[in-house]
Design an enzyme around this catalytic site. Structure first.
Site, mmCIF file in Angstrom:
data_model
loop_
_atom_site.group_PDB
_atom_site.id
_atom_site.type_symbol
_atom_site.label_atom_id
_atom_site.label_comp_id
_atom_site.label_asym_id
_atom_site.label_seq_id
_atom_site.Cartn_x
_atom_site.Cartn_y
_atom_site.Cartn_z
ATOM 1 N N GLU A 145 0.860 -1.171 0.000
ATOM 2 C CA GLU A 145 0.000 0.000 0.000
ATOM 3 C C GLU A 145 0.901 1.226 0.000
ATOM 4 O O GLU A 145 1.807 1.339 0.823
ATOM 5 C CB GLU A 145 -0.885 -0.015 1.244
ATOM 6 C CG GLU A 145 -1.909 1.090 1.281
ATOM 7 C CD GLU A 145 -2.809 0.977 2.490
ATOM 8 O OE1 GLU A 145 -3.915 0.433 2.352
ATOM 9 O OE2 GLU A 145 -2.384 1.432 3.575
ATOM 10 N N ASP A 198 -5.369 -5.516 10.006
ATOM 11 C CA ASP A 198 -4.122 -5.171 9.314
ATOM 12 C C ASP A 198 -3.685 -6.312 8.396
ATOM 13 O O ASP A 198 -3.145 -6.088 7.321
ATOM 14 C CB ASP A 198 -3.007 -4.847 10.305
ATOM 15 C CG ASP A 198 -3.207 -3.502 10.998
ATOM 16 O OD1 ASP A 198 -3.976 -2.670 10.464
ATOM 17 O OD2 ASP A 198 -2.597 -3.283 12.059
#
Length: 167
Positions: A55, A128
């Site tokens: 990301e 996460d």
């Protein structure tokens, strides 16, 4: 920091694993960075990935948090680049769009879609891990579409494509 691994054979993806690094037990930020580097190297050496997707950094209001996140991402990238593995970054909105069709989807929506697509039994409490898996799945969906993210084949390519980031 979450991560996810998928396997692609005959243009079909299958789930290998997802998890997250438990870094809160370390007080020293540099120890956390070393742990990220070592664990990333361990994953690379165990699973021999062809590519890594992460990301891309996003802009937030807390400068200190952004700095720490950038360092963590840089260490993970350095681990991959040290093994000559191409790295592609995806903006959070691109990842959400690839997984759910909605660039503003919540973490929970992304997690549920991944659970359905990859036939994952139970989702982790902390999402996460699903964020890391989402980056891998996004990369699978965008394979061959190099305009979607930035790709690096090594340190030289990274430096050439990011002259303002590297000094």
């Amino acid at each position: 920091m979450g991560f996810g691994l998928i396997k692609v054979e005959n243009k079909k993806m299958s789930f290998i694993q997802m998890n997250e690094l438990q870094l809160s037990k370390y007080k020293d930020h540099y120890v956390k960075l070393r742990h990220i580097f070592e664990r990333t190297i361990e994953l690379i050496d165990n699973y021999h990935p062809d590519e890594i997707a992460i990301e891309a950094p996003f802009f937030g209001k807390n400068v200190q948090s952004m700095l720490k996140l950038g360092r963590a991402q840089g260490v993970a990238m350095a681990a991959g680049l040290s093994r000559q593995i191409p790295i592609t970054e995806y903006l959070p909105k691109k990842i959400k769009m690839a997984i759910t069709g909605n660039g503003s989807a919540s973490k929970e929506q992304v997690a549920k879609m991944l659970q359905s697509q990859l036939k994952i039994g139970k989702l982790p409490k902390n999402l996460d891990a699903t964020d890391g898996l989402a980056a891998a799945v996004c990369h699978f969906y965008n394979s061959g579409k190099t305009e979607i993210g930035k790709s690096y084949t090594g340190w030289d390519a990274f430096i050439k494509q990011n002259p303002k980031r590297v000094k």
